[in-house]
Write an enzyme that holds these catalytic residues in place. Structure first.
Site, PDB file in Angstrom:
ATOM      1  N   GLY A  48     -17.473   1.991 -15.615  1.00  0.00           N
ATOM      2  CA  GLY A  48     -16.247   1.205 -15.474  1.00  0.00           C
ATOM      3  C   GLY A  48     -16.183   0.232 -14.323  1.00  0.00           C
ATOM      4  O   GLY A  48     -15.196   0.204 -13.589  1.00  0.00           O
ATOM      5  N   THR A  49     -17.219  -0.576 -14.176  1.00  0.00           N
ATOM      6  CA  THR A  49     -17.113  -1.669 -13.207  1.00  0.00           C
ATOM      7  C   THR A  49     -17.619  -2.942 -13.852  1.00  0.00           C
ATOM      8  O   THR A  49     -18.557  -2.919 -14.632  1.00  0.00           O
ATOM      9  CB  THR A  49     -17.867  -1.379 -11.888  1.00  0.00           C
ATOM     10  OG1 THR A  49     -17.769  -2.525 -11.036  1.00  0.00           O
ATOM     11  CG2 THR A  49     -19.317  -1.045 -12.094  1.00  0.00           C
ATOM     12  N   SER A  50     -16.973  -4.061 -13.482  1.00  0.00           N
ATOM     13  CA  SER A  50     -17.319  -5.339 -14.110  1.00  0.00           C
ATOM     14  C   SER A  50     -18.588  -5.970 -13.524  1.00  0.00           C
ATOM     15  O   SER A  50     -19.071  -6.962 -14.025  1.00  0.00           O
ATOM     16  CB  SER A  50     -16.151  -6.309 -13.951  1.00  0.00           C
ATOM     17  OG  SER A  50     -15.843  -6.451 -12.573  1.00  0.00           O
ATOM     18  N   HIS A  60     -15.101   0.913  -0.831  1.00  0.00           N
ATOM     19  CA  HIS A  60     -14.013  -0.018  -0.500  1.00  0.00           C
ATOM     20  C   HIS A  60     -12.828   0.660   0.185  1.00  0.00           C
ATOM     21  O   HIS A  60     -11.719   0.143   0.174  1.00  0.00           O
ATOM     22  CB  HIS A  60     -13.559  -0.766  -1.771  1.00  0.00           C
ATOM     23  CG  HIS A  60     -14.621  -1.659  -2.332  1.00  0.00           C
ATOM     24  ND1 HIS A  60     -14.587  -2.189  -3.604  1.00  0.00           N
ATOM     25  CD2 HIS A  60     -15.774  -2.109  -1.768  1.00  0.00           C
ATOM     26  CE1 HIS A  60     -15.667  -2.933  -3.790  1.00  0.00           C
ATOM     27  NE2 HIS A  60     -16.406  -2.889  -2.706  1.00  0.00           N
ATOM     28  N   TYR A  62       0.827  -1.215   0.000  1.00  0.00           N
ATOM     29  CA  TYR A  62       0.000   0.000   0.000  1.00  0.00           C
ATOM     30  C   TYR A  62       0.862   1.266   0.000  1.00  0.00           C
ATOM     31  O   TYR A  62       0.473   2.277  -0.574  1.00  0.00           O
ATOM     32  CB  TYR A  62      -1.034  -0.039   1.136  1.00  0.00           C
ATOM     33  CG  TYR A  62      -2.171  -0.990   0.767  1.00  0.00           C
ATOM     34  CD1 TYR A  62      -3.248  -0.557   0.010  1.00  0.00           C
ATOM     35  CD2 TYR A  62      -2.120  -2.335   1.101  1.00  0.00           C
ATOM     36  CE1 TYR A  62      -4.257  -1.425  -0.394  1.00  0.00           C
ATOM     37  CE2 TYR A  62      -3.123  -3.220   0.701  1.00  0.00           C
ATOM     38  CZ  TYR A  62      -4.185  -2.753  -0.047  1.00  0.00           C
ATOM     39  OH  TYR A  62      -5.181  -3.618  -0.458  1.00  0.00           O
ATOM     40  N   ASP A 110      -8.606   5.193  -4.913  1.00  0.00           N
ATOM     41  CA  ASP A 110      -7.833   6.397  -5.260  1.00  0.00           C
ATOM     42  C   ASP A 110      -8.653   7.642  -4.911  1.00  0.00           C
ATOM     43  O   ASP A 110      -9.833   7.541  -4.557  1.00  0.00           O
ATOM     44  CB  ASP A 110      -7.431   6.374  -6.751  1.00  0.00           C
ATOM     45  CG  ASP A 110      -8.631   6.486  -7.702  1.00  0.00           C
ATOM     46  OD1 ASP A 110      -9.446   7.417  -7.539  1.00  0.00           O
ATOM     47  OD2 ASP A 110      -8.744   5.647  -8.616  1.00  0.00           O
ATOM     48  N   GLN A 154     -16.074   2.417  -6.012  1.00  0.00           N
ATOM     49  CA  GLN A 154     -15.380   1.239  -5.439  1.00  0.00           C
ATOM     50  C   GLN A 154     -13.882   1.508  -5.420  1.00  0.00           C
ATOM     51  O   GLN A 154     -13.110   0.708  -4.906  1.00  0.00           O
ATOM     52  CB  GLN A 154     -15.650   0.009  -6.298  1.00  0.00           C
ATOM     53  CG  GLN A 154     -17.103  -0.454  -6.256  1.00  0.00           C
ATOM     54  CD  GLN A 154     -17.362  -1.539  -7.295  1.00  0.00           C
ATOM     55  OE1 GLN A 154     -16.993  -2.686  -7.106  1.00  0.00           O
ATOM     56  NE2 GLN A 154     -17.977  -1.173  -8.388  1.00  0.00           N
ATOM     57  N   ASN A 155     -13.475   2.620  -6.007  1.00  0.00           N
ATOM     58  CA  ASN A 155     -12.037   2.898  -6.110  1.00  0.00           C
ATOM     59  C   ASN A 155     -11.498   3.461  -4.809  1.00  0.00           C
ATOM     60  O   ASN A 155     -12.173   4.225  -4.118  1.00  0.00           O
ATOM     61  CB  ASN A 155     -11.769   3.886  -7.251  1.00  0.00           C
ATOM     62  CG  ASN A 155     -12.229   3.335  -8.576  1.00  0.00           C
ATOM     63  OD1 ASN A 155     -12.476   2.145  -8.695  1.00  0.00           O
ATOM     64  ND2 ASN A 155     -12.363   4.185  -9.567  1.00  0.00           N
TER      65      ASN A 155
HETATM   66  N1  APR Z   1     -13.389   3.247 -19.379  1.00  0.00           N
HETATM   67  C1  APR Z   1     -14.437   2.627 -18.794  1.00  0.00           C
HETATM   68  N2  APR Z   1     -14.415   1.363 -18.375  1.00  0.00           N
HETATM   69  C2  APR Z   1     -13.272   0.688 -18.546  1.00  0.00           C
HETATM   70  C3  APR Z   1     -12.131   1.265 -19.146  1.00  0.00           C
HETATM   71  C4  APR Z   1     -12.226   2.611 -19.576  1.00  0.00           C
HETATM   72  N3  APR Z   1     -11.207   3.261 -20.136  1.00  0.00           N
HETATM   73  N4  APR Z   1     -11.150   0.327 -19.166  1.00  0.00           N
HETATM   74  C5  APR Z   1     -11.663  -0.784 -18.606  1.00  0.00           C
HETATM   75  N5  APR Z   1     -12.931  -0.566 -18.235  1.00  0.00           N
HETATM   76  C6  APR Z   1     -13.874  -1.466 -17.578  1.00  0.00           C
HETATM   77  C7  APR Z   1     -13.690  -2.947 -17.834  1.00  0.00           C
HETATM   78  O1  APR Z   1     -14.338  -3.302 -19.054  1.00  0.00           O
HETATM   79  C8  APR Z   1     -14.372  -3.566 -16.638  1.00  0.00           C
HETATM   80  O2  APR Z   1     -15.760  -3.777 -16.863  1.00  0.00           O
HETATM   81  O3  APR Z   1     -13.719  -1.328 -16.190  1.00  0.00           O
HETATM   82  C9  APR Z   1     -14.187  -2.501 -15.557  1.00  0.00           C
HETATM   83  C10 APR Z   1     -13.164  -2.859 -14.506  1.00  0.00           C
HETATM   84  O4  APR Z   1     -13.567  -4.008 -13.829  1.00  0.00           O
HETATM   85  P1  APR Z   1     -12.743  -4.587 -12.594  1.00  0.00           P
HETATM   86  O5  APR Z   1     -11.314  -4.650 -12.972  1.00  0.00           O
HETATM   87  O6  APR Z   1     -13.426  -5.831 -12.167  1.00  0.00           O
HETATM   88  O7  APR Z   1     -12.863  -3.441 -11.501  1.00  0.00           O
HETATM   89  P2  APR Z   1     -14.061  -3.126 -10.497  1.00  0.00           P
HETATM   90  O8  APR Z   1     -15.373  -3.548 -11.072  1.00  0.00           O
HETATM   91  O9  APR Z   1     -13.909  -1.732 -10.056  1.00  0.00           O
HETATM   92  O10 APR Z   1     -13.688  -4.114  -9.302  1.00  0.00           O
HETATM   93  C11 APR Z   1     -14.484  -4.106  -8.156  1.00  0.00           C
HETATM   94  O11 APR Z   1     -13.031  -5.636  -7.014  1.00  0.00           O
HETATM   95  O12 APR Z   1     -10.941  -6.401  -6.300  1.00  0.00           O
HETATM   96  C12 APR Z   1     -12.057  -5.654  -5.995  1.00  0.00           C
HETATM   97  O13 APR Z   1     -12.141  -4.036  -4.325  1.00  0.00           O
HETATM   98  C13 APR Z   1     -11.735  -4.229  -5.639  1.00  0.00           C
HETATM   99  O14 APR Z   1     -13.095  -2.256  -5.966  1.00  0.00           O
HETATM  100  C14 APR Z   1     -12.612  -3.421  -6.591  1.00  0.00           C
HETATM  101  C15 APR Z   1     -13.709  -4.405  -6.920  1.00  0.00           C
END
Ligand code: APR
Length: 232
Positions: free
Chosen positions: A175-177, A104, A53, A89, A86-87
């Site tokens: 931008g979240t999966s 988070h 960290y 930063d 969820q970020n």
């Molecule tokens: N613009 C928008 N979305 C984007 C971009 C971009 N430039 N690049 C990638 N993505 C998308 C991907 O397609 C994906 O759907 O961002 C998403 C990122 O997904 P993850 O990597 O799974 O991140 P996130 O959903 O924030 O993860 C959730 O998981 O490990 C834990 O605590 C951690 O907060 C995190 C949580």
């Protein structure tokens, strides 16, 4: 004033050069997720986690908010805007957003490892005071730990986030999966008459039954499109 709630994930910060989580098979910045993002990892090797960290904090200082963060902040001129992220930063804050809920946790905060939510023991780190020394203690004598919600831990800001989503006129996911709960379930708390958008260049696990309008673009481009839709 109309209320817009943004639900943001790693993708909103991707164009600032911060790596997303699920692009590299369970690795986060080349470290195994179970070692650096799970409460068991902390119990097993707190020094390793502390150093990880510290590294992320130093790295964050070299990153800047991107256009997507800035447009989200700009919407405050016309709307009541709340960001639920969820970020960990601080790019939303640095872009000017005034109401940010970190589901988070926050990279720039440390706390007691005995009582994580004791605000009296929370310490905000700054650009000039970034590094937590190995073995550094909190006021209660426990190790200082990152103020991060790891896998296996409760999500203290969840109820507040639900309250915000359920009172929104517009909910925009960026931008979240949709792979990590409870965050991924928040969209289900939106009002039936709320407008729902999802900005992501890739296919996600977003529910298809809620009438979400998908903007299949990167955050910076997708946010520009959203600004037009919001007649900004
Ligand atoms: N613009 C928008 N979305 C984007 C971009 C971009 N430039 N690049 C990638 N993505 C998308 C991907 O397609 C994906 O759907 O961002 C998403 C990122 O997904 P993850 O990597 O799974 O991140 P996130 O959903 O924030 O993860 C959730 O998981 O490990 C834990 O605590 C951690 O907060 C995190 C949580």
């Amino acid at each position: 004033m109309k209320k817009i709630v943004f639900l943001t994930g790693a993708g909103v910060s991707a164009e600032s050069g911060i790596k997303t989580f699920r692009s590299d098979d369970g690795l986060w910045e080349n470290h195994p997720v179970e070692k650096v993002a799970d409460i068991c990892g902390w119990y097993e090797n707190p020094l390793y986690v502390n150093q990880f960290y510290n590294m992320l904090r130093s790295q964050l200082q070299t990153k800047q908010p991107n256009l997507a963060h800035r447009l989200i902040a700009q919407l405050e001129e016309k709307f009541d805007v709340v960001v639920v992220t969820q970020n960990v930063d601080n790019l939303h804050e640095r872009a000017g957003s005034s109401s940010v809920i970190h589901l988070h946790g926050e990279l720039m905060k440390v706390c007691s490892s005995k009582d994580k939510e004791d605000v009296l023991q929370h310490r905000e780190l700054t650009e000039n005071d970034l590094i937590v020394k190995d073995g550094e203690l909190s006021a209660d004598g426990s190790l200082l730990r990152p103020y991060i919600v790891w896998f296996g831990e409760p999500v203290p800001m969840l109820d507040k986030a639900i309250e915000e989503v359920s009172s929104a006129d517009v909910v925009v996911v960026v931008g979240t999966s949709f792979k990590v709960y409870p965050a991924a379930g928040l969209i289900h708390y939106a009002r039936k008459d709320a407008q729902l958008f999802c900005i992501d260049p890739n296919q996600t696990s977003a529910p298809t039954s809620l009438g979400i309008t998908f903007i299949k673009k990167k955050a910076t481009e997708g946010m520009q499109e959203l600004m037009k839709l919001m007649k900004f």
